[in-house]
Design a protein around this motif. Sequence first.
Motif, PDB file in Angstrom:
ATOM      1  N   ALA A 129       0.849  -1.021   0.077  1.00  0.00           N
ATOM      2  CA  ALA A 129       0.320  -0.262   0.331  1.00  0.00           C
ATOM      3  C   ALA A 129       0.812   1.800   0.170  1.00  0.00           C
ATOM      4  CB  ALA A 129      -0.666   0.118   0.868  1.00  0.00           C
ATOM      5  N   GLY A 130       2.636   1.279   0.362  1.00  0.00           N
ATOM      6  CA  GLY A 130       3.150   2.482  -0.174  1.00  0.00           C
ATOM      7  C   GLY A 130       3.426   2.650   1.414  1.00  0.00           C
ATOM      8  N   LYS A 131       2.879   2.088   2.260  1.00  0.00           N
ATOM      9  CA  LYS A 131       3.548   2.963   3.353  1.00  0.00           C
ATOM     10  C   LYS A 131       4.799   2.198   3.593  1.00  0.00           C
ATOM     11  CE  LYS A 131      -0.686   4.040   3.901  1.00  0.00           C
ATOM     12  NZ  LYS A 131      -0.959   5.836   4.225  1.00  0.00           N
ATOM     13  N   LYS A 132       5.814   3.217   4.934  1.00  0.00           N
ATOM     14  CA  LYS A 132       6.851   2.547   5.479  1.00  0.00           C
ATOM     15  C   LYS A 132       6.900   1.217   6.294  1.00  0.00           C
ATOM     16  CE  LYS A 132       8.460   7.311   5.908  1.00  0.00           C
ATOM     17  NZ  LYS A 132       9.342   8.053   6.568  1.00  0.00           N
ATOM     18  N   THR A 133       8.189   0.822   5.666  1.00  0.00           N
ATOM     19  CA  THR A 133       8.384  -0.760   6.522  1.00  0.00           C
ATOM     20  C   THR A 133       9.285  -0.620   7.238  1.00  0.00           C
ATOM     21  OG1 THR A 133       9.392  -1.557   5.588  1.00  0.00           O
ATOM     22  CG2 THR A 133       7.789  -2.336   4.658  1.00  0.00           C
ATOM     23  N   THR A 134       9.561  -1.525   8.717  1.00  0.00           N
ATOM     24  CA  THR A 134      11.042  -1.916   9.635  1.00  0.00           C
ATOM     25  C   THR A 134      11.876  -3.158   8.749  1.00  0.00           C
ATOM     26  OG1 THR A 134       9.483  -2.604  10.883  1.00  0.00           O
ATOM     27  CG2 THR A 134       9.607  -0.298  11.361  1.00  0.00           C
ATOM     28  N   HIS A 135      10.911  -4.215   8.006  1.00  0.00           N
ATOM     29  CA  HIS A 135      11.364  -5.567   7.984  1.00  0.00           C
ATOM     30  C   HIS A 135      11.022  -6.523   6.761  1.00  0.00           C
ATOM     31  CE1 HIS A 135      13.040  -9.630   8.478  1.00  0.00           C
ATOM     32  NE2 HIS A 135      13.591  -8.969   9.166  1.00  0.00           N
ATOM     33  N   PRO A 136      11.725  -6.967   5.967  1.00  0.00           N
ATOM     34  CA  PRO A 136      10.715  -7.442   4.863  1.00  0.00           C
ATOM     35  C   PRO A 136       9.650  -8.258   5.085  1.00  0.00           C
ATOM     36  CG  PRO A 136      13.447  -8.204   4.939  1.00  0.00           C
ATOM     37  CD  PRO A 136      12.673  -6.942   6.153  1.00  0.00           C
ATOM     38  N   GLY A 137      10.377  -9.687   6.583  1.00  0.00           N
ATOM     39  CA  GLY A 137       9.638  -9.690   6.586  1.00  0.00           C
ATOM     40  C   GLY A 137       7.823 -10.063   7.515  1.00  0.00           C
ATOM     41  N   THR A 138       8.085  -8.371   8.559  1.00  0.00           N
ATOM     42  CA  THR A 138       6.881  -8.567   9.191  1.00  0.00           C
ATOM     43  C   THR A 138       5.856  -7.337   8.705  1.00  0.00           C
ATOM     44  OG1 THR A 138       8.408  -6.189  10.053  1.00  0.00           O
ATOM     45  CG2 THR A 138       8.453  -8.431  11.497  1.00  0.00           C
ATOM     46  N   SER A 139       5.782  -6.365   7.312  1.00  0.00           N
ATOM     47  CA  SER A 139       4.927  -5.552   7.144  1.00  0.00           C
ATOM     48  C   SER A 139       3.534  -6.144   7.311  1.00  0.00           C
ATOM     49  CB  SER A 139       5.150  -5.753   5.459  1.00  0.00           C
ATOM     50  OG  SER A 139       3.931  -4.644   4.470  1.00  0.00           O
ATOM     51  N   VAL A 140       2.102  -6.192   8.302  1.00  0.00           N
ATOM     52  CA  VAL A 140       1.387  -6.476   8.228  1.00  0.00           C
ATOM     53  C   VAL A 140       0.166  -6.408   7.150  1.00  0.00           C
ATOM     54  CG1 VAL A 140       1.218  -6.153  10.449  1.00  0.00           C
ATOM     55  CG2 VAL A 140       0.390  -4.171   9.597  1.00  0.00           C
ATOM     56  N   LEU A 141      -1.219  -7.146   6.728  1.00  0.00           N
ATOM     57  CA  LEU A 141      -1.715  -7.053   6.501  1.00  0.00           C
ATOM     58  C   LEU A 141      -2.660  -5.346   6.788  1.00  0.00           C
ATOM     59  CD1 LEU A 141      -3.723 -10.321   5.439  1.00  0.00           C
ATOM     60  CD2 LEU A 141      -2.319  -9.247   4.195  1.00  0.00           C
ATOM     61  N   THR A 142      -3.125  -5.029   5.444  1.00  0.00           N
ATOM     62  CA  THR A 142      -4.169  -3.520   6.204  1.00  0.00           C
ATOM     63  C   THR A 142      -5.419  -4.366   6.204  1.00  0.00           C
ATOM     64  OG1 THR A 142      -4.747  -3.613   2.761  1.00  0.00           O
ATOM     65  CG2 THR A 142      -2.224  -2.077   3.693  1.00  0.00           C
ATOM     66  N   GLN A 143      -6.245  -3.186   5.885  1.00  0.00           N
ATOM     67  CA  GLN A 143      -8.055  -3.680   6.690  1.00  0.00           C
ATOM     68  C   GLN A 143      -8.272  -4.235   4.819  1.00  0.00           C
ATOM     69  OE1 GLN A 143      -9.562  -3.990   9.083  1.00  0.00           O
ATOM     70  NE2 GLN A 143      -7.991  -3.784   9.815  1.00  0.00           N
ATOM     71  N   LYS A 144      -7.966  -3.699   4.094  1.00  0.00           N
ATOM     72  CA  LYS A 144      -8.061  -3.726   2.721  1.00  0.00           C
ATOM     73  C   LYS A 144      -7.335  -5.489   2.350  1.00  0.00           C
ATOM     74  CE  LYS A 144      -7.365  -3.450  -2.355  1.00  0.00           C
ATOM     75  NZ  LYS A 144      -6.892  -2.344  -3.379  1.00  0.00           N
ATOM     76  N   GLY A 145      -6.501  -6.397   2.440  1.00  0.00           N
ATOM     77  CA  GLY A 145      -5.835  -7.319   2.777  1.00  0.00           C
ATOM     78  C   GLY A 145      -6.227  -8.555   3.841  1.00  0.00           C
ATOM     79  N   LEU A 146      -6.979  -7.763   5.146  1.00  0.00           N
ATOM     80  CA  LEU A 146      -7.309  -8.811   5.421  1.00  0.00           C
ATOM     81  C   LEU A 146      -9.375  -9.075   5.436  1.00  0.00           C
ATOM     82  CD1 LEU A 146      -7.051  -7.205   8.904  1.00  0.00           C
ATOM     83  CD2 LEU A 146      -5.899  -8.718   8.529  1.00  0.00           C
ATOM     84  N   LEU A 147      -9.893  -8.341   4.371  1.00  0.00           N
ATOM     85  CA  LEU A 147     -10.681  -8.534   3.465  1.00  0.00           C
ATOM     86  C   LEU A 147     -10.703  -9.943   2.524  1.00  0.00           C
ATOM     87  CD1 LEU A 147     -12.263  -4.949   3.478  1.00  0.00           C
ATOM     88  CD2 LEU A 147     -13.153  -7.615   4.872  1.00  0.00           C
ATOM     89  N   GLN A 148      -9.116  -9.246   1.606  1.00  0.00           N
ATOM     90  CA  GLN A 148      -9.172 -10.180   1.195  1.00  0.00           C
ATOM     91  C   GLN A 148      -8.870 -11.682   1.333  1.00  0.00           C
ATOM     92  OE1 GLN A 148      -5.558  -8.129  -0.375  1.00  0.00           O
ATOM     93  NE2 GLN A 148      -6.317  -7.001  -2.310  1.00  0.00           N
ATOM     94  N   ALA A 149      -7.921 -11.996   2.425  1.00  0.00           N
ATOM     95  CA  ALA A 149      -7.610 -12.934   3.765  1.00  0.00           C
ATOM     96  C   ALA A 149      -8.964 -14.066   3.539  1.00  0.00           C
ATOM     97  CB  ALA A 149      -7.575 -12.922   4.148  1.00  0.00           C
ATOM     98  N   ARG A 150     -10.103 -13.686   3.667  1.00  0.00           N
ATOM     99  CA  ARG A 150     -11.532 -14.223   4.056  1.00  0.00           C
ATOM    100  C   ARG A 150     -12.071 -13.642   2.913  1.00  0.00           C
ATOM    101  NH1 ARG A 150     -12.922  -8.920   7.503  1.00  0.00           N
ATOM    102  NH2 ARG A 150     -11.768  -9.106   9.431  1.00  0.00           N
TER     103      ARG A 150
END
Length: 215
Positions: A16-37
Amino acid sequence: MKDIWLIRHGESLSNAGKKTTHPGTSVLTQKGLLQARCIASYVKDKPDIIIHSAYTRAWQTAEPTIQKFPDSIVQEWPVQEFVYLSHVRYMETTKADRRVDVDLYWDECNPVRKDSADAESFAEFIDRVGMIAEKLTHNEGRIMMFTHGHVIRAMLWRVLTGRLQKDKAAMAQYRSLRQALYIPNAAILKISVDAMDEVWMSPLITAHLTPELMS
């Protein structure tokens, strides 16, 4: 018959273009959580094995499906994303911030280059994908693998060519595939292998996603 579903994780903060701290720890956005469902709703038959990578966005995407099918075997495999830049470069940066470093990496086209000790070379990535493919041959039934874009492309490349190379020419070919094949978040690629090792493959499936959840 072995049925393998390769599933890209849902939209992450990094996607989503947000800042990260580590390549493995980027969490899902609300959109991503809906996609998972939506993925879980799309799955009608119980998987024999649900596989996910150690990266947060992959197991978060797998979670609704795991909850839907509590009797499925759940395993964590090394199907994480191909991270070829040092983890330091992800600290408080966005995907756009890393664009120059990404382009320099692919322009150099050096299959053994390691940006740092915590990064992976292209040759190492190809070896890992080969190991994943070999491991899949020892599992039968319905397999769902929640993984990442590079892994799906490399697996597809292996199906199409019958082999995985890791020299400079192969890296250039893979770069072309990477540029040409866009894999949306939460897309599904179905691969079926019969007893004669003949392979059938679906198009990339996104029918389970509503238009606003496409990315």
